[in-house]
Design a protein around this motif. Structure first.
Motif, PDB file in Angstrom:
ATOM      1  N   LYS A  80       0.874  -1.210   0.143  1.00 59.35           N
ATOM      2  CA  LYS A  80       0.039   0.088   0.133  1.00 59.35           C
ATOM      3  C   LYS A  80       0.917   1.229  -0.026  1.00 59.35           C
ATOM      4  O   LYS A  80       0.200   2.286  -0.133  1.00 59.35           O
ATOM      5  N   LYS A  81       2.208   0.960   0.378  1.00 60.10           N
ATOM      6  CA  LYS A  81       3.034   2.157   0.225  1.00 60.10           C
ATOM      7  C   LYS A  81       4.083   2.373  -0.796  1.00 60.10           C
ATOM      8  O   LYS A  81       4.531   1.189  -1.134  1.00 60.10           O
ATOM      9  N   ARG A  85       2.274   4.043  -5.797  1.00 60.75           N
ATOM     10  CA  ARG A  85       0.713   4.601  -5.426  1.00 60.75           C
ATOM     11  C   ARG A  85       0.474   5.872  -6.256  1.00 60.75           C
ATOM     12  O   ARG A  85      -0.785   6.294  -6.575  1.00 60.75           O
ATOM     13  N   TYR A  88      -1.171   3.920  -9.294  1.00 60.74           N
ATOM     14  CA  TYR A  88      -2.225   2.820  -9.225  1.00 60.74           C
ATOM     15  C   TYR A  88      -3.227   3.156  -7.921  1.00 60.74           C
ATOM     16  O   TYR A  88      -2.538   3.796  -6.747  1.00 60.74           O
ATOM     17  N   HIS A  89      -4.507   3.035  -8.316  1.00 58.57           N
ATOM     18  CA  HIS A  89      -5.434   2.895  -7.189  1.00 58.57           C
ATOM     19  C   HIS A  89      -5.219   1.439  -6.624  1.00 58.57           C
ATOM     20  O   HIS A  89      -5.191   0.570  -7.431  1.00 58.57           O
ATOM     21  N   LEU A  90      -5.336   1.231  -5.185  1.00 59.08           N
ATOM     22  CA  LEU A  90      -5.457   0.205  -4.785  1.00 59.08           C
ATOM     23  C   LEU A  90      -6.530  -0.291  -3.788  1.00 59.08           C
ATOM     24  O   LEU A  90      -6.657   0.538  -2.742  1.00 59.08           O
TER      25      LEU A  90
END
Length: 296
Positions: A80-81, A85, A88-90
């Protein structure tokens, strides 16, 4: 397991599987669909959707214990880090590590709510009898219409209602009524400002926490009830939970439950704690004095 979905942030709205695999290889010791993290093997399967609009990353690990939940959560946080980012959306579509943590902490939250309700019933009913609803609830604008069932009113409360019940400051008497009384008494021959000061101390806006639980060792509740309530909402609504938050609130709620249990025993023993009026603010008294001086 955990199911992550990657989406592109650019206008083309396309995500390539090879790009996500490269991203994973740069962040982990990864080969043959296996991530090695802290001497643990995490199966990592990467699949694209129709038309390459998204890429799913499936993370799974053998076992259903706290250790596995921690490893999966750590892997998730790493993904997530980072600079990726920006591209991309996650979305965390499913997180079984959060499911495990919610199941483990729910009994503590349930105990907290039950014990909190218990000490409130004990304290208020023992202190006020059948007047307790009138004194405690009906004076509070935010909860006065919550319920009229004296025998089970707190059954209808959630943790936010308890927050209003315990920590919202309310006047024991409408301030306008108090001002009306003092202005009526000013012209009387026996008016005594010192006596009115003493009288006003008892009319100072206080929370029920200050009135009834001052002196009890319940700082864990007064300091953390709002954050416990917010964390409880994440658990009850099956939202994703971070492992660090899980450990933090496991400790906080356990300490709160110990204090609540001790307080229940304290109240049942018949001992009574009182409010130290000398420690209260003097703002309301000062307001009355200023009003009095303006009338002279």
């Amino acid at each position: 397991y955990i199911d992550l979905i990657f989406m592109s942030k650019d206008k083309e709205n396309v995500v390539q599987v090879d790009d996500i695999i490269s991203l994973i290889e740069n962040k982990f010791d990864y080969s043959n669909n296996i991530i090695n993290l802290e001497d643990n093997e995490i199966e990592c399967v990467v699949k694209n959707s129709n038309y390459n609009k998204s890429v799913s990353v499936y993370l799974s690990i053998d076992g259903y214990r706290e250790s596995e939940a921690r490893i999966l959560n750590n892997c998730l946080n790493i993904l997530k880090k980072g600079d990726h980012r920006k591209r991309y959306h996650l979305t965390v579509a499913y997180d079984e590590s959060s499911k495990y943590m919610a199941e483990k902490i729910f009994p503590l939250l349930s105990k907290y709510e039950r014990l909190l309700r218990y000490i409130l019933y004990l304290k208020f009913i023992r202190s006020l009898g059948n007047n307790w609803m009138e004194e405690i609830i009906k004076n509070n604008e935010k909860i006065k219409d919550k319920s009229s069932k004296i025998e089970s009113v707190l059954e209808d409360f959630n943790l936010e209602d308890y927050e209003y019940l315990l920590f919202e400051k309310v006047y024991s008497e409408d301030p306008t009524e108090t001002l009306k009384k003092i202005t009526e008494d000013i012209n009387s021959e026996d008016f005594n400002i010192s006596e009115w000061r003493k009288n006003l101390d008892s009319k100072k806006p206080l929370s029920n926490w200050e009135r009834y639980f001052n002196g009890n060792n319940l700082d864990c509740i007064s300091n953390n009830h709002n954050s416990i309530r917010k964390f409880r909402n994440r658990v009850m609504h099956n939202k994703n939970i971070d492992y660090k938050a899980f450990i933090k609130y496991q400790k906080i709620i356990s300490e709160a439950n110990e204090q609540l249990s001790a307080t229940a025993n304290y109240i049942k023993s018949g001992r009574i704690s009182t409010v130290d009026i000398s420690r209260l603010e003097k703002s309301f008294v000062d307001l009355i004095e200023r009003s009095y001086n303006c009338l002279l």
